[in-house]
Motif scaffolding. Structure first.
Motif, short mmCIF file in Angstrom:
data_model
loop_
_atom_site.label_atom_id
_atom_site.label_comp_id
_atom_site.label_asym_id
_atom_site.label_seq_id
_atom_site.Cartn_x
_atom_site.Cartn_y
_atom_site.Cartn_z
N THR A 160 0.82 -1.22 0.00
CA THR A 160 0.00 0.00 0.00
C THR A 160 0.86 1.27 0.00
OG1 THR A 160 -0.12 -0.12 2.42
CG2 THR A 160 -1.93 -1.11 1.19
N GLY A 161 2.13 1.14 -0.40
CA GLY A 161 3.03 2.28 -0.39
C GLY A 161 2.97 3.08 -1.68
N ALA A 162 4.07 3.80 -1.96
CA ALA A 162 4.12 4.73 -3.09
C ALA A 162 3.92 4.00 -4.42
CB ALA A 162 5.44 5.49 -3.09
N TYR A 163 4.60 2.86 -4.60
CA TYR A 163 4.47 2.14 -5.86
C TYR A 163 3.05 1.59 -6.03
CZ TYR A 163 8.71 1.90 -8.66
OH TYR A 163 9.74 2.19 -9.52
N ILE B 296 -3.77 -6.22 -1.35
CA ILE B 296 -3.45 -7.02 -0.17
C ILE B 296 -2.37 -6.27 0.62
CG2 ILE B 296 -2.37 -9.15 0.64
CD1 ILE B 296 -3.60 -10.57 -1.74
N SER B 297 -2.53 -6.16 1.91
CA SER B 297 -1.54 -5.51 2.76
C SER B 297 -1.07 -6.48 3.83
CB SER B 297 -2.12 -4.25 3.41
OG SER B 297 -1.22 -3.74 4.38
N ARG C 5 -3.48 -2.86 6.15
CA ARG C 5 -4.00 -1.56 5.72
C ARG C 5 -4.81 -1.65 4.43
NH1 ARG C 5 1.29 0.21 7.61
NH2 ARG C 5 2.14 0.02 5.51
N GLU C 6 -5.20 -2.84 4.03
CA GLU C 6 -5.89 -2.97 2.74
C GLU C 6 -7.24 -2.26 2.71
OE1 GLU C 6 -6.86 -6.65 5.18
OE2 GLU C 6 -5.05 -5.55 4.64
N ASP C 7 -7.96 -2.25 3.84
CA ASP C 7 -9.28 -1.62 3.85
C ASP C 7 -9.17 -0.10 3.64
OD1 ASP C 7 -10.74 -3.97 4.23
OD2 ASP C 7 -10.49 -3.88 6.40
N THR D 217 -10.74 -3.23 -4.45
CA THR D 217 -11.27 -4.27 -3.56
C THR D 217 -10.22 -4.71 -2.55
OG1 THR D 217 -12.68 -5.08 -5.35
CG2 THR D 217 -12.30 -6.57 -3.48
N PRO D 218 -10.51 -4.66 -1.26
CA PRO D 218 -9.56 -5.16 -0.26
C PRO D 218 -9.58 -6.68 -0.21
CG PRO D 218 -11.54 -4.39 0.84
CD PRO D 218 -11.72 -4.09 -0.63
#
Length: 460
Positions: free
Chosen positions: A198-201, A222-223, A227-229, A238-239
Motif C-alpha cells: 500500500t506504499g508509493a508504488y 493485499i496488505s 492496511r488494505e481496507d 477491492t480489499p
C-alpha cells in the motif's frame, strides 16, 4: 563545505542496495548522535556536522552533509550506514563513492532531473528528493548551505521537465513497468490485477491502471500490515485479506508486488496457473526466486525497467545537461556570494555604529523634531550608499573574486572577516571541473577500520 556519499544502481546491484538501505530511516538520528559524541574528541576548529539530508530510494542511498571536516564526515557516514545496515564497515566503504562541493551539486541536480535514474526522465525521483529534504528540514537537520543546494535542485528538475523532457519524459517507473506487462499480456483492459502493498508504488500502480482503463472492480489490494481496507476505500479498489493471497494470485493475470516486506509470493501461490505476469517492484523483493521458474509465469523486476536512451532523445539529453550546468553555476555563485556576507555585515555594522554615535549627539544638542528629521535623512543616505558595495560584492563573488574582495576589504576598512567563513567554504568554486572523476571510492578516501581482503577489494 558540501560532502556526500552515494551508492546507486549505476555502480551496484539492486540486492546490494537493498542491504545498504536497511533501516535507512534511522540514519539521520544516528548521524546526529555520532557527530555529537565525536566532536568532543576532534582536534582543531570546525564542526563535524552542520546539516544533513538523507535520500533513500529503491535505486540509491545518498547522504548530503554540510561539514567543515571532509574526511571525518566521510568516516562518520560510513560508520552510521554500517550500523543501520548491519554490514561490515569495510564492505560498506567499498560500496560508496564520496565527493566534496561542486561535484556534489552536479550529481544531485542530475538526480533530481531524472538523468541518473534507472528509467531516465522518470518522475518519482524529484518528489522523493523533495520529501527527503522537507523531512530533514522539519527535523531541524538542514543548514543554509543545504537549503540553497536543494532549492536550486528543485528548480533545476522543474526546468529539465518543462524545457528538455527526455527518456520517460516525466512518467513514473510504475508506468514503464505496466508498459512491459501490457506487452506480455496483450493489453490490460480485461486484466485481473492484485497489488501487494500500500506504499508509493502501489498508489502509482493503481492510478496508472485506472488511467489505462482498468476498472476498480478488476483491482484487488493485499496488505501485510492490515492496511488494505483503508487503501481500498481511498482508491475505490477491492480489499483482500492476506490470508487469501494464494487464491487471489491464482485468479490474477497481473500481480504487482511492491510491499518490501521480503518474500511474500511463493511458488505454491502460482503453481499451475495460466499466463501470469508478476511485477516485482520492491527493492527488498517480495517474490521468491522459484516463482520465475513456473510455467506460464513471467517475473519482471526493477532491473528490467532499465532502458537505453533512444537516439532521438540525445539532443534533449544534451540540453538537459546544459540546464543542470547552468543551475550548478547559479548555486556556486550563490555560495561565493554568501562567503562575502560577513564583509557586507561588518561594513554595515561599522558604519551603523559610527552613525549611531553622531545621531545620539544630535539628539542631545538639537530640538527633537529637527533631530528626528536629520536621523531619517542620514539613515536613508546610508542605505543607498551601502547598497552599491553589496551589489559589487555579489557580482565579484559570481566572477570568482571573493577571496580578493575579502583581502581588499580588510586592507581598506581594517576589518578581518576570514575567521567568519567556516573552513573549506572556498572549495565550492572554480577549481572543480564537474567531472565524474571528482568522485572517489570511499574506502580510498578514509582508511577502513579493518583491513579488507583481496576478494573484498575487487568486488566492485
Amino acid at each position: 563545505m558540501l560532502a556526500a556519499l552515494r551508492a546507486t544502481h549505476e555502480h551496484l546491484d539492486l540486492e546490494v542496495l537493498d542491504a545498504l538501505t536497511r533501516d535507512a530511516a534511522s540514519l539521520p538520528a544516528l548521524l546526529t548522535e555520532l557527530a555529537a559524541a565525536r566532536e568532543e574528541e576532534l582536534e582543531g576548529p570546525g564542526a563535524l556536522l552542520r546539516g544533513q539530508v538523507v535520500v533513500s530510494t529503491c535505486n540509491r542511498l545518498e547522504i548530503y552533509l554540510d561539514t567543515d571536516r571532509f574526511h571525518d564526515s566521510i568516516a562518520l557516514m560510513l560508520d552510521a550506514v554500517a550500523t543501520t545496515s548491519s554490514l561490515p564497515r569495510e564492505q560498506v566503504a567499498a560500496c560508496f563513492d564520496a565527493a566534496v562541493d561542486t561535484p556534489v551539486a552536479e550529481h544531485l541536480y542530475a538526480v533530481t532531473s531524472g538523468l541518473r535514474s534507472l528509467v531516465i526522465g522518470e518522475a518519482e525521483i524529484a518528489g522523493q528528493v523533495r520529501h527527503a529534504y522537507e523531512t530533514a528540514r522539519a527535523q531541524g537537520r538542514t543548514s543554509t548551505l543545504l537549503h540553497d543546494l536543494f532549492q536550486h535542485a528543485f528548480r533545476c528538475g522543474k526546468a529539465v521537465t518543462t524545457q528538455a523532457p527526455v527518456g520517460a519524459a516525466g512518467r513514473s517507473g510504475a508506468a514503464i513497468a505496466l508498459d512491459l506487462a501490457a506487452a506480455q499480456l496483450g493489453g490490460l483492459a480485461d486484466a485481473r490485477v492484485i497489488v501487494i502493498g500500500t506504499g508509493a508504488y502501489a498508489r502509482l500502480g493503481v492510478a496508472e491502471l485506472q488511467r489505462r482503463g482498468v476498472t476498480p472492480a478488476q483491482i484487488g489490494v493485499i496488505s501485510l500490515s492490515g492496511r488494505e481496507d483503508v487503501f481500498a476505500a481511498s482508491h475505490g479498489v477491492t480489499p483482500i485479506p492476506a490470508t487469501q493471497l494464494g487464491a487471489a494470485a491464482r485468479a490474477a493475470d497481473l500481480v504487482i508486488a511492491c510491499s518490501g516486506h521480503g518474500t511474500v509470493l511463493h511458488p505454491e501461490h502460482l503453481e499451475g496457473v495460466g499466463r501470469t505476469v508478476v511485477l516485482d517492484l520492491a527493492l527488498h523483493s517480495d517474490v521468491h526466486p522459484g516463482v520465475a521458474d513456473l510455467a506460464g509465469v513471467s517475473v519482471l523486476g526493477l532491473a528490467d525497467l532499465r532502458r537505453e536512451l533512444p537516439p532521438t532523445d540525445q539532443a534533449a539529453y544534451a540540453q538537459a545537461q546544459q540546464i543542470v550546468a547552468e543551475h550548478v553555476a547559479a548555486f556556486t555563485a550563490r555560495c561565493e556570494a554568501r562567503r562575502l556576507d560577513p564583509a557586507t555585515a561588518a561594513l554595515r555594522q561599522k558604519v551603523a555604529e559610527a552613525a549611531q554615535a553622531e545621531i545620539e549627539r544630535l539628539h542631545r544638542d538639537a530640538a527633537a523634531e529637527t533631530a528626528a528629521q536629520v536621523e531619517r535623512s542620514v539613515r536613508r543616505i546610508l542605505a543607498r550608499v551601502l547598497h552599491e558595495p553589496a551589489q559589487h560584492a555579489r557580482r565579484i563573488a559570481a566572477e570568482g573574486g571573493a577571496e580578493q574582495y575579502a583581502q581588499a576589504f580588510h586592507t581598506v576598512f581594517g576589518i578581518d572577516i576570514t575567521a567568519a567563513a567556516p573552513p573549506g567554504t572556498a572549495r565550492t568554486g572554480a577549481e572543480h571541473t564537474g567531472s565524474e572523476q571528482q568522485w572517489m571510492r570511499a574506502d580510498r578516501t578514509v582508511p577502513p577500520v579493518l583491513a579488507m581482503t583481496e576478494a573484498e577489494t575487487s568486488q566492485r
